[in-house]
Design a protein around this motif. Structure first.
Motif, PDB file in Angstrom:
ATOM      1  N   GLN A 294      -8.090-123.566  58.365  1.00 49.59           N
ATOM      2  CA  GLN A 294      -6.653-123.752  58.579  1.00 49.59           C
ATOM      3  C   GLN A 294      -6.388-124.296  59.984  1.00 49.59           C
ATOM      4  O   GLN A 294      -5.556-125.188  60.163  1.00 49.59           O
ATOM      5  CB  GLN A 294      -5.920-122.429  58.356  1.00 49.59           C
ATOM      6  CG  GLN A 294      -4.426-122.577  58.257  1.00 49.59           C
ATOM      7  CD  GLN A 294      -3.745-121.270  57.912  1.00 49.59           C
ATOM      8  OE1 GLN A 294      -3.932-120.273  58.600  1.00 49.59           O
ATOM      9  NE2 GLN A 294      -2.971-121.274  56.843  1.00 49.59           N
ATOM     10  N   HIS A 295      -7.107-123.795  60.982  1.00 43.71           N
ATOM     11  CA  HIS A 295      -6.919-124.277  62.352  1.00 43.71           C
ATOM     12  C   HIS A 295      -7.447-125.706  62.510  1.00 43.71           C
ATOM     13  O   HIS A 295      -6.860-126.509  63.238  1.00 43.71           O
ATOM     14  CB  HIS A 295      -7.571-123.320  63.348  1.00 43.71           C
ATOM     15  CG  HIS A 295      -6.775-122.072  63.538  1.00 43.71           C
ATOM     16  ND1 HIS A 295      -5.902-121.889  64.589  1.00 43.71           N
ATOM     17  CD2 HIS A 295      -6.695-120.947  62.794  1.00 43.71           C
ATOM     18  CE1 HIS A 295      -5.326-120.691  64.487  1.00 43.71           C
ATOM     19  NE2 HIS A 295      -5.791-120.111  63.405  1.00 43.71           N
TER      20      HIS A 295
ATOM     21  N   ASN B  74       1.083-120.064  56.487  1.00 46.55           N
ATOM     22  CA  ASN B  74       1.342-120.301  57.898  1.00 46.55           C
ATOM     23  C   ASN B  74       2.360-121.410  58.121  1.00 46.55           C
ATOM     24  O   ASN B  74       2.240-122.494  57.556  1.00 46.55           O
ATOM     25  CB  ASN B  74       0.031-120.683  58.612  1.00 46.55           C
ATOM     26  CG  ASN B  74       0.227-120.847  60.098  1.00 46.55           C
ATOM     27  OD1 ASN B  74       0.574-119.895  60.786  1.00 46.55           O
ATOM     28  ND2 ASN B  74       0.004-122.047  60.599  1.00 46.55           N
TER      29      ASN B  74
ATOM     30  N   GLY C 243      -0.887-118.074  67.721  1.00 43.35           N
ATOM     31  CA  GLY C 243      -0.084-117.691  66.572  1.00 43.35           C
ATOM     32  C   GLY C 243      -0.628-116.434  65.939  1.00 43.35           C
ATOM     33  O   GLY C 243      -1.637-115.892  66.382  1.00 43.35           O
TER      34      GLY C 243
ATOM     35  N   TYR D   5       0.221-113.178  62.627  1.00 44.57           N
ATOM     36  CA  TYR D   5       0.974-112.647  61.496  1.00 44.57           C
ATOM     37  C   TYR D   5       2.344-112.141  61.909  1.00 44.57           C
ATOM     38  O   TYR D   5       2.544-111.635  63.009  1.00 44.57           O
ATOM     39  CB  TYR D   5       0.181-111.544  60.807  1.00 44.57           C
ATOM     40  CG  TYR D   5      -1.083-112.065  60.163  1.00 44.57           C
ATOM     41  CD1 TYR D   5      -1.013-113.022  59.146  1.00 44.57           C
ATOM     42  CD2 TYR D   5      -2.325-111.640  60.575  1.00 44.57           C
ATOM     43  CE1 TYR D   5      -2.150-113.528  58.561  1.00 44.57           C
ATOM     44  CE2 TYR D   5      -3.481-112.142  59.987  1.00 44.57           C
ATOM     45  CZ  TYR D   5      -3.389-113.089  58.984  1.00 44.57           C
ATOM     46  OH  TYR D   5      -4.520-113.598  58.413  1.00 44.57           O
TER      47      TYR D   5
ATOM     48  N   PHE E 283       9.800-116.891  60.864  1.00 50.79           N
ATOM     49  CA  PHE E 283       8.662-117.684  61.335  1.00 50.79           C
ATOM     50  C   PHE E 283       8.870-118.106  62.786  1.00 50.79           C
ATOM     51  O   PHE E 283       7.949-118.042  63.596  1.00 50.79           O
ATOM     52  CB  PHE E 283       8.470-118.940  60.462  1.00 50.79           C
ATOM     53  CG  PHE E 283       7.845-118.676  59.120  1.00 50.79           C
ATOM     54  CD1 PHE E 283       6.550-118.203  59.009  1.00 50.79           C
ATOM     55  CD2 PHE E 283       8.559-118.934  57.970  1.00 50.79           C
ATOM     56  CE1 PHE E 283       5.977-117.980  57.770  1.00 50.79           C
ATOM     57  CE2 PHE E 283       7.983-118.718  56.721  1.00 50.79           C
ATOM     58  CZ  PHE E 283       6.694-118.237  56.617  1.00 50.79           C
TER      59      PHE E 283
ATOM     60  N   PHE F 124       3.417-123.948  60.770  1.00 47.31           N
ATOM     61  CA  PHE F 124       2.841-124.579  61.963  1.00 47.31           C
ATOM     62  C   PHE F 124       3.900-125.441  62.633  1.00 47.31           C
ATOM     63  O   PHE F 124       4.391-126.399  62.050  1.00 47.31           O
ATOM     64  CB  PHE F 124       1.619-125.406  61.570  1.00 47.31           C
ATOM     65  CG  PHE F 124       0.908-126.060  62.722  1.00 47.31           C
ATOM     66  CD1 PHE F 124       0.559-125.339  63.844  1.00 47.31           C
ATOM     67  CD2 PHE F 124       0.584-127.399  62.661  1.00 47.31           C
ATOM     68  CE1 PHE F 124      -0.109-125.940  64.896  1.00 47.31           C
ATOM     69  CE2 PHE F 124      -0.086-128.018  63.705  1.00 47.31           C
ATOM     70  CZ  PHE F 124      -0.439-127.281  64.832  1.00 47.31           C
TER      71      PHE F 124
ATOM     72  N   PRO G 295      -3.492-116.723  54.143  1.00 46.64           N
ATOM     73  CA  PRO G 295      -2.400-116.832  55.115  1.00 46.64           C
ATOM     74  C   PRO G 295      -1.460-117.980  54.759  1.00 46.64           C
ATOM     75  O   PRO G 295      -1.890-119.101  54.542  1.00 46.64           O
ATOM     76  CB  PRO G 295      -3.121-117.101  56.438  1.00 46.64           C
ATOM     77  CG  PRO G 295      -4.454-117.657  56.061  1.00 46.64           C
ATOM     78  CD  PRO G 295      -4.759-117.206  54.662  1.00 46.64           C
TER      79      PRO G 295
ATOM     80  N   THR H 284       1.990-113.686  55.813  1.00 45.75           N
ATOM     81  CA  THR H 284       2.713-114.787  56.441  1.00 45.75           C
ATOM     82  C   THR H 284       2.439-114.810  57.936  1.00 45.75           C
ATOM     83  O   THR H 284       2.339-113.767  58.584  1.00 45.75           O
ATOM     84  CB  THR H 284       4.222-114.670  56.176  1.00 45.75           C
ATOM     85  OG1 THR H 284       4.655-113.358  56.539  1.00 45.75           O
ATOM     86  CG2 THR H 284       4.541-114.916  54.724  1.00 45.75           C
ATOM     87  N   SER H 285       2.322-116.021  58.461  1.00 51.43           N
ATOM     88  CA  SER H 285       2.024-116.189  59.877  1.00 51.43           C
ATOM     89  C   SER H 285       2.734-117.431  60.406  1.00 51.43           C
ATOM     90  O   SER H 285       3.246-118.244  59.644  1.00 51.43           O
ATOM     91  CB  SER H 285       0.505-116.313  60.096  1.00 51.43           C
ATOM     92  OG  SER H 285      -0.004-117.433  59.416  1.00 51.43           O
ATOM     93  N   ALA H 286       2.735-117.558  61.719  1.00 45.87           N
ATOM     94  CA  ALA H 286       3.281-118.746  62.369  1.00 45.87           C
ATOM     95  C   ALA H 286       2.412-119.071  63.573  1.00 45.87           C
ATOM     96  O   ALA H 286       1.895-118.175  64.246  1.00 45.87           O
ATOM     97  CB  ALA H 286       4.726-118.513  62.814  1.00 45.87           C
ATOM     98  N   SER H 287       2.237-120.348  63.809  1.00 40.22           N
ATOM     99  CA  SER H 287       1.465-120.813  64.957  1.00 40.22           C
ATOM    100  C   SER H 287       2.101-122.090  65.470  1.00 40.22           C
ATOM    101  O   SER H 287       3.005-122.641  64.835  1.00 40.22           O
ATOM    102  CB  SER H 287       0.002-121.039  64.556  1.00 40.22           C
ATOM    103  OG  SER H 287      -0.053-121.936  63.470  1.00 40.22           O
TER     104      SER H 287
END
Length: 158
Positions: free
Chosen positions: A137-138, A98, A47, A49, A56, A100, A96, A19-22
């Protein structure tokens, strides 16, 4: 990163769901802040992990300060991304998940970034040519941020 390093020590390069956040920090003129990554030389949204026990929202705040030297607050979840797969240059495989966010800057102060993660930061106009992104993803986040800005430009004040 100690959490991920500990996991990798146990599972090697086997695929992991992480799991990640950006976030997208967009100025009133439609330029977004990106980081040039130290690991690949590509560009991406600040962002990363989650640490164990983080939310998040807490992750995006911590990662923005580490990656871009900026203190932010999450304003709105723009998209939850969960369908991408990525293999890092060292062979580590991840899916991931994510969160956002649209974020806003809380402080005008800038803080030192982690040199192991960020070469530099720069603003890119969302209506311009996107830079070479770290992964798909980006690139998808760029489209989400651009479309959000065009629909809500009068609401974005930084």
């Amino acid at each position: 990163m100690a959490y991920i390093a500990d996991l990798r020590a146990l599972v090697g390069h086997r695929p992991l769901i992480l799991t990640s956040a950006s976030g997208a920090l967009i100025d009133k003129d439609g330029a977004v802040l990106l980081q040039e990554r130290a690991d690949t030389g590509d560009w991406g949204f600040p962002g990363g992990y989650m640490d164990y026990g983080e939310s998040f929202g807490q992750t995006v705040v911590r990662e923005f300060k580490e990656d871009a030297g900026v203190v932010v607050a999450p304003v709105k979840l723009l998209k939850l991304q969960d369908g991408d797969l990525y293999t890092y240059p060292n062979g580590d495989q991840v899916q991931p998940v994510n969160a956002f966010y649209l974020v806003r800057e809380l402080e005008q102060n800038s803080y030192p970034v982690k040199a192991t993660e960020t070469v530099r930061t720069a603003r890119f106009p969302l209506d311009g040519q996107p830079p070479r992104f770290f992964n798909q993803q980006h690139a998808a986040m760029w489209t989400v941020a651009r479309d959000y800005f065009h629909r809500h430009r009068t609401e974005i004040i930084h």
